[in-house]
Motif scaffolding. Structure first.
Motif, PDB file in Angstrom:
ATOM      1  N   LEU A   6      36.439 -45.595 -63.641  1.00 14.70           N
ATOM      2  CA  LEU A   6      37.055 -45.508 -62.053  1.00 14.70           C
ATOM      3  C   LEU A   6      36.422 -44.005 -61.582  1.00 14.70           C
ATOM      4  O   LEU A   6      35.909 -43.977 -60.396  1.00 14.70           O
ATOM      5  CB  LEU A   6      38.324 -44.994 -62.373  1.00 14.70           C
ATOM      6  N   LEU A  10      34.157 -43.988 -58.061  1.00 14.44           N
ATOM      7  CA  LEU A  10      34.422 -43.573 -56.776  1.00 14.44           C
ATOM      8  C   LEU A  10      33.229 -42.365 -56.332  1.00 14.44           C
ATOM      9  O   LEU A  10      33.347 -42.064 -55.305  1.00 14.44           O
ATOM     10  CB  LEU A  10      35.786 -42.723 -57.163  1.00 14.44           C
ATOM     11  N   LYS A  82      31.375 -54.040 -56.027  1.00  8.50           N
ATOM     12  CA  LYS A  82      32.688 -53.431 -56.355  1.00  8.50           C
ATOM     13  C   LYS A  82      33.062 -54.104 -57.837  1.00  8.50           C
ATOM     14  O   LYS A  82      32.788 -55.189 -58.034  1.00  8.50           O
ATOM     15  CB  LYS A  82      33.776 -53.807 -55.341  1.00  8.50           C
ATOM     16  N   SER A  84      36.646 -54.164 -60.126  1.00 10.05           N
ATOM     17  CA  SER A  84      37.971 -54.207 -60.462  1.00 10.05           C
ATOM     18  C   SER A  84      38.530 -54.626 -61.649  1.00 10.05           C
ATOM     19  O   SER A  84      38.130 -55.679 -62.006  1.00 10.05           O
ATOM     20  CB  SER A  84      39.002 -54.681 -59.146  1.00 10.05           C
ATOM     21  N   GLY A  94      36.648 -49.652 -57.652  1.00  9.51           N
ATOM     22  CA  GLY A  94      35.739 -48.944 -56.838  1.00  9.51           C
ATOM     23  C   GLY A  94      34.666 -49.730 -56.563  1.00  9.51           C
ATOM     24  O   GLY A  94      34.355 -50.683 -56.954  1.00  9.51           O
ATOM     25  N   ASP A  95      33.941 -48.848 -55.609  1.00 10.13           N
ATOM     26  CA  ASP A  95      32.533 -49.353 -55.335  1.00 10.13           C
ATOM     27  C   ASP A  95      31.344 -48.833 -56.280  1.00 10.13           C
ATOM     28  O   ASP A  95      31.484 -47.964 -56.977  1.00 10.13           O
ATOM     29  CB  ASP A  95      32.221 -48.726 -53.929  1.00 10.13           C
TER      30      ASP A  95
END
Length: 130
Positions: A6, A10, A82, A84, A94-95
């Protein structure tokens, strides 16, 4: 992996490999994606893009990777994605870093982290099929 992934997702870091040729309108692409850290390695099932702008997804037990491939300038392709994940104790999403590759594809990766215990690696292999 979820905390490290994560944080890296981000950041929005990008990696680039540049192209040298023209005419990429009618090419299908096969894509393989791996995301790993010190705790685990996610090998997403291989998937294909049949047109630019098409969103394609691949899924492991806990995570979904969704990517869009587009034409970048005259002779390169751009992969935006992306990821998840749904874990027992929460979710993360996130990307992913953006990659620019030659129209023929190739292998590209990015590693982030200060040491082996905190290393995060995102790898993509893209092959032009026709």
């Amino acid at each position: 992996m979820k905390t490290t992934a994560l944080a890296v997702l981000l950041l929005g870091v990008s990696g680039c490999v540049f192209a040298t040729d023209n005419n990429i309108e009618a090419i299908d692409y096969q894509v393989s994606v791996t995301v790993e850290d010190s705790e685990s390695k996610l090998n997403f099932p291989t998937f294909k893009f049949h047109s630019f702008g098409q969103e394609v997804s691949s899924q492991t037990e806990e995570c979904i990777y969704s990517g869009v491939l587009s034409k970048h300038e005259a002779n390169a392709i751009l992969l935006e994605a992306k990821m998840s994940c749904d874990y027992e104790d929460g979710e993360s999403s996130g990307d992913m870093p953006v990659f620019i590759l030659d129209k023929e594809g190739g292998e590209v990766s990015i590693e982030l982290g200060e040491d082996e215990a905190n290393l995060w690696k995102y790898s993509v292999l893209i092959k032009a099929l026709n």
